[in-house]
Design a protein around this motif. Structure first.
Motif, PDB file in Angstrom:
ATOM      1  N   THR A  99       0.841  -1.195   0.000  1.00 21.69           N
ATOM      2  CA  THR A  99       0.000   0.000   0.000  1.00 21.69           C
ATOM      3  C   THR A  99       0.878   1.248   0.000  1.00 21.69           C
ATOM      4  O   THR A  99       1.716   1.429   0.891  1.00 21.69           O
ATOM      5  CB  THR A  99      -0.921   0.025   1.239  1.00 21.69           C
ATOM      6  OG1 THR A  99      -1.725  -1.155   1.255  1.00 21.69           O
ATOM      7  CG2 THR A  99      -1.816   1.258   1.209  1.00 21.69           C
ATOM      8  N   ILE A 100       0.697   2.102  -0.977  1.00 19.73           N
ATOM      9  CA  ILE A 100       1.450   3.350  -1.066  1.00 19.73           C
ATOM     10  C   ILE A 100       0.737   4.422  -0.243  1.00 19.73           C
ATOM     11  O   ILE A 100      -0.465   4.639  -0.406  1.00 19.73           O
ATOM     12  CB  ILE A 100       1.593   3.816  -2.529  1.00 19.73           C
ATOM     13  CG1 ILE A 100       2.180   2.704  -3.389  1.00 19.73           C
ATOM     14  CG2 ILE A 100       2.453   5.081  -2.602  1.00 19.73           C
ATOM     15  CD1 ILE A 100       3.550   2.254  -2.980  1.00 19.73           C
ATOM     16  N   THR A 101       1.481   5.085   0.625  1.00 17.87           N
ATOM     17  CA  THR A 101       0.891   6.101   1.493  1.00 17.87           C
ATOM     18  C   THR A 101       0.971   7.490   0.846  1.00 17.87           C
ATOM     19  O   THR A 101       1.461   7.643  -0.270  1.00 17.87           O
ATOM     20  CB  THR A 101       1.623   6.143   2.845  1.00 17.87           C
ATOM     21  OG1 THR A 101       2.916   6.741   2.657  1.00 17.87           O
ATOM     22  CG2 THR A 101       1.796   4.744   3.418  1.00 17.87           C
ATOM     23  N   ASP A 102       0.526   8.484   1.618  1.00 18.47           N
ATOM     24  CA  ASP A 102       0.547   9.864   1.121  1.00 18.47           C
ATOM     25  C   ASP A 102       1.861  10.578   1.406  1.00 18.47           C
ATOM     26  O   ASP A 102       2.024  11.744   1.057  1.00 18.47           O
ATOM     27  CB  ASP A 102      -0.610  10.662   1.730  1.00 18.47           C
ATOM     28  CG  ASP A 102      -0.462  10.883   3.238  1.00 18.47           C
ATOM     29  OD1 ASP A 102       0.297  10.107   3.885  1.00 18.47           O
ATOM     30  OD2 ASP A 102      -1.087  11.816   3.775  1.00 18.47           O
ATOM     31  N   MET A 103       2.822   9.873   2.030  1.00 18.51           N
ATOM     32  CA  MET A 103       4.068  10.539   2.411  1.00 18.51           C
ATOM     33  C   MET A 103       5.177  10.302   1.393  1.00 18.51           C
ATOM     34  O   MET A 103       5.635   9.165   1.201  1.00 18.51           O
ATOM     35  CB  MET A 103       4.550  10.087   3.789  1.00 18.51           C
ATOM     36  CG  MET A 103       5.877  10.729   4.200  1.00 18.51           C
ATOM     37  SD  MET A 103       6.393  10.359   5.882  1.00 18.51           S
ATOM     38  CE  MET A 103       5.311  11.484   6.797  1.00 18.51           C
ATOM     39  N   GLU A 104       5.610  11.358   0.760  1.00 15.64           N
ATOM     40  CA  GLU A 104       6.768  11.274  -0.120  1.00 15.64           C
ATOM     41  C   GLU A 104       8.030  11.266   0.730  1.00 15.64           C
ATOM     42  O   GLU A 104       8.130  11.978   1.736  1.00 15.64           O
ATOM     43  CB  GLU A 104       6.795  12.465  -1.076  1.00 15.64           C
ATOM     44  CG  GLU A 104       7.939  12.421  -2.080  1.00 15.64           C
ATOM     45  CD  GLU A 104       7.914  13.589  -3.057  1.00 15.64           C
ATOM     46  OE1 GLU A 104       8.933  13.775  -3.763  1.00 15.64           O
ATOM     47  OE2 GLU A 104       6.891  14.311  -3.100  1.00 15.64           O
ATOM     48  N   VAL A 105       8.981  10.442   0.350  1.00 10.46           N
ATOM     49  CA  VAL A 105      10.281  10.437   1.027  1.00 10.46           C
ATOM     50  C   VAL A 105      11.139  11.506   0.364  1.00 10.46           C
ATOM     51  O   VAL A 105      11.592  11.350  -0.774  1.00 10.46           O
ATOM     52  CB  VAL A 105      10.952   9.055   0.935  1.00 10.46           C
ATOM     53  CG1 VAL A 105      12.319   9.092   1.622  1.00 10.46           C
ATOM     54  CG2 VAL A 105      10.070   7.995   1.576  1.00 10.46           C
ATOM     55  N   ASN A 106      11.334  12.594   1.069  1.00  7.62           N
ATOM     56  CA  ASN A 106      12.126  13.707   0.554  1.00  7.62           C
ATOM     57  C   ASN A 106      12.750  14.453   1.729  1.00  7.62           C
ATOM     58  O   ASN A 106      12.567  14.058   2.894  1.00  7.62           O
ATOM     59  CB  ASN A 106      11.270  14.642  -0.319  1.00  7.62           C
ATOM     60  CG  ASN A 106      10.055  15.171   0.415  1.00  7.62           C
ATOM     61  OD1 ASN A 106      10.046  15.285   1.644  1.00  7.62           O
ATOM     62  ND2 ASN A 106       9.012  15.498  -0.333  1.00  7.62           N
ATOM     63  N   GLU A 107      13.466  15.487   1.455  1.00  5.67           N
ATOM     64  CA  GLU A 107      14.156  16.197   2.526  1.00  5.67           C
ATOM     65  C   GLU A 107      13.178  16.773   3.542  1.00  5.67           C
ATOM     66  O   GLU A 107      13.426  16.740   4.756  1.00  5.67           O
ATOM     67  CB  GLU A 107      15.021  17.318   1.948  1.00  5.67           C
ATOM     68  CG  GLU A 107      15.857  18.024   3.009  1.00  5.67           C
ATOM     69  CD  GLU A 107      16.854  19.006   2.420  1.00  5.67           C
ATOM     70  OE1 GLU A 107      17.755  19.456   3.160  1.00  5.67           O
ATOM     71  OE2 GLU A 107      16.742  19.322   1.207  1.00  5.67           O
ATOM     72  N   ALA A 108      12.046  17.264   3.079  1.00  3.60           N
ATOM     73  CA  ALA A 108      11.069  17.869   3.991  1.00  3.60           C
ATOM     74  C   ALA A 108      10.499  16.848   4.971  1.00  3.60           C
ATOM     75  O   ALA A 108      10.386  17.111   6.178  1.00  3.60           O
ATOM     76  CB  ALA A 108       9.946  18.521   3.187  1.00  3.60           C
ATOM     77  N   SER A 109      10.127  15.672   4.478  1.00  4.75           N
ATOM     78  CA  SER A 109       9.549  14.657   5.368  1.00  4.75           C
ATOM     79  C   SER A 109      10.594  14.101   6.326  1.00  4.75           C
ATOM     80  O   SER A 109      10.304  13.845   7.500  1.00  4.75           O
ATOM     81  CB  SER A 109       8.913  13.533   4.555  1.00  4.75           C
ATOM     82  OG  SER A 109       9.839  12.909   3.694  1.00  4.75           O
ATOM     83  N   ILE A 110      11.823  13.944   5.834  1.00  5.64           N
ATOM     84  CA  ILE A 110      12.907  13.476   6.703  1.00  5.64           C
ATOM     85  C   ILE A 110      13.127  14.467   7.850  1.00  5.64           C
ATOM     86  O   ILE A 110      13.191  14.082   9.029  1.00  5.64           O
ATOM     87  CB  ILE A 110      14.213  13.290   5.899  1.00  5.64           C
ATOM     88  CG1 ILE A 110      14.096  12.102   4.939  1.00  5.64           C
ATOM     89  CG2 ILE A 110      15.407  13.139   6.836  1.00  5.64           C
ATOM     90  CD1 ILE A 110      14.084  10.758   5.592  1.00  5.64           C
ATOM     91  N   LYS A 111      13.238  15.741   7.522  1.00 11.53           N
ATOM     92  CA  LYS A 111      13.498  16.753   8.546  1.00 11.53           C
ATOM     93  C   LYS A 111      12.331  16.877   9.521  1.00 11.53           C
ATOM     94  O   LYS A 111      12.526  17.157  10.713  1.00 11.53           O
ATOM     95  CB  LYS A 111      13.774  18.108   7.890  1.00 11.53           C
ATOM     96  CG  LYS A 111      15.040  18.155   7.032  1.00 11.53           C
ATOM     97  CD  LYS A 111      16.272  17.733   7.818  1.00 11.53           C
ATOM     98  CE  LYS A 111      17.528  17.834   6.968  1.00 11.53           C
ATOM     99  NZ  LYS A 111      18.714  17.243   7.656  1.00 11.53           N
ATOM    100  N   ALA A 112      11.114  16.654   9.049  1.00 11.95           N
ATOM    101  CA  ALA A 112       9.949  16.746   9.931  1.00 11.95           C
ATOM    102  C   ALA A 112       9.909  15.617  10.952  1.00 11.95           C
ATOM    103  O   ALA A 112       9.407  15.798  12.072  1.00 11.95           O
ATOM    104  CB  ALA A 112       8.671  16.735   9.094  1.00 11.95           C
TER     105      ALA A 112
END
Length: 226
Positions: free
Chosen positions: A154-167
């Motif tokens: 199941t693919i979620t709504d969260m992209e793995v990127n710098e913003a999500s990592i830092k959050a």
């Protein structure tokens, strides 16, 4: 600093090396590269004797708790455990001997990230983020990656990127990131993802998926510089 970190993947109580994208609810879909005749506790002992701390014990579906507990009993405080971790059992797994708990699916009800659930897990651990690893295992979608849950189906709504990592970094001590499309194929790592993670992450991150030989580790040292 880059180092090798082993894993004990458990499926139906056995240690297996599974081709990641085949882990569905239909047993006929499952493809494995290896099924061990040895129990999980054997590998926990092996890792302890060789000083391979921080190894992951991952419960892939039901029927794996007994094997996971046996592994933890073999090396208390030396293994991290994931698979089915929630705010209701996270503390219990620490008490059973896990160094840290690894959490994914619980954070994504209906495939949408829940800050409330992350806060609840951290509260259950007494606010100690050193005991928490967030699993952001992902699959490619066009030119980027999105967190995948439910056995990576199941693919979620969260992209793995710098913003999500830092959050998320303030809430955990480490990340675990499988490149699920590469997992178990032994056709090479996702070099682009590794290189991006090296730039984005300021806390330890474990990458998994596609490793073939020591040359892949050499690439991480020389190219990704992690």
């Amino acid at each position: 600093m880059t180092k090798f970190r082993p894993c004990i993947d458990l499926h139906s109580g056995q240690v297996k090396q599974i081709v990641g994208g085949t882990l569905t609810t239909a047993s006929a879909d499952l493809k494995t590269n290896y099924i061990s005749t040895l129990p999980a506790r054997y590998f926990a002992k092996l890792y302890r004797e060789n000083g391979l701390d921080g190894a992951h014990v991952i419960m892939l579906g039901p029927g794996n708790e007994a094997a996971a507990k046996e592994a933890l009993a073999e090396w208390k405080g030396g293994l991290q455990v994931g698979g089915g971790i929630t705010d209701q059992n996270a503390k219990q797994w620490i008490e059973w001997g896990a160094e840290r708990v690894i959490i994914t699916s619980f954070l994504f009800p209906s495939a949408r990230f829940s800050q409330e659930r992350l806060d609840a897990v951290l509260a259950a651990l007494g606010g100690d983020k050193e005991k928490l690893v967030i699993d952001l295992s992902c699959r490619r979608k066009d030119s980027t990656w999105f967190v995948a849950m439910n056995k990576w189906q199941t693919i979620t709504d969260m992209e793995v990127n710098e913003a999500s990592i830092k959050a998320l970094e303030p809430y955990c001590s480490e990340f675990l990131i499988h490149a699920a499309d590469n997992e178990g194929l032994q056709k090479g790592i996702d070099e682009q993802l590794v290189e991006e993670l090296a730039q984005w992450c300021s806390i330890p991150v474990t990458y998994a998926g596609g490793g073939r030989d020591l040359q892949d580790l050499d690439h991480i040292f020389l190219e990704a510089q992690v």
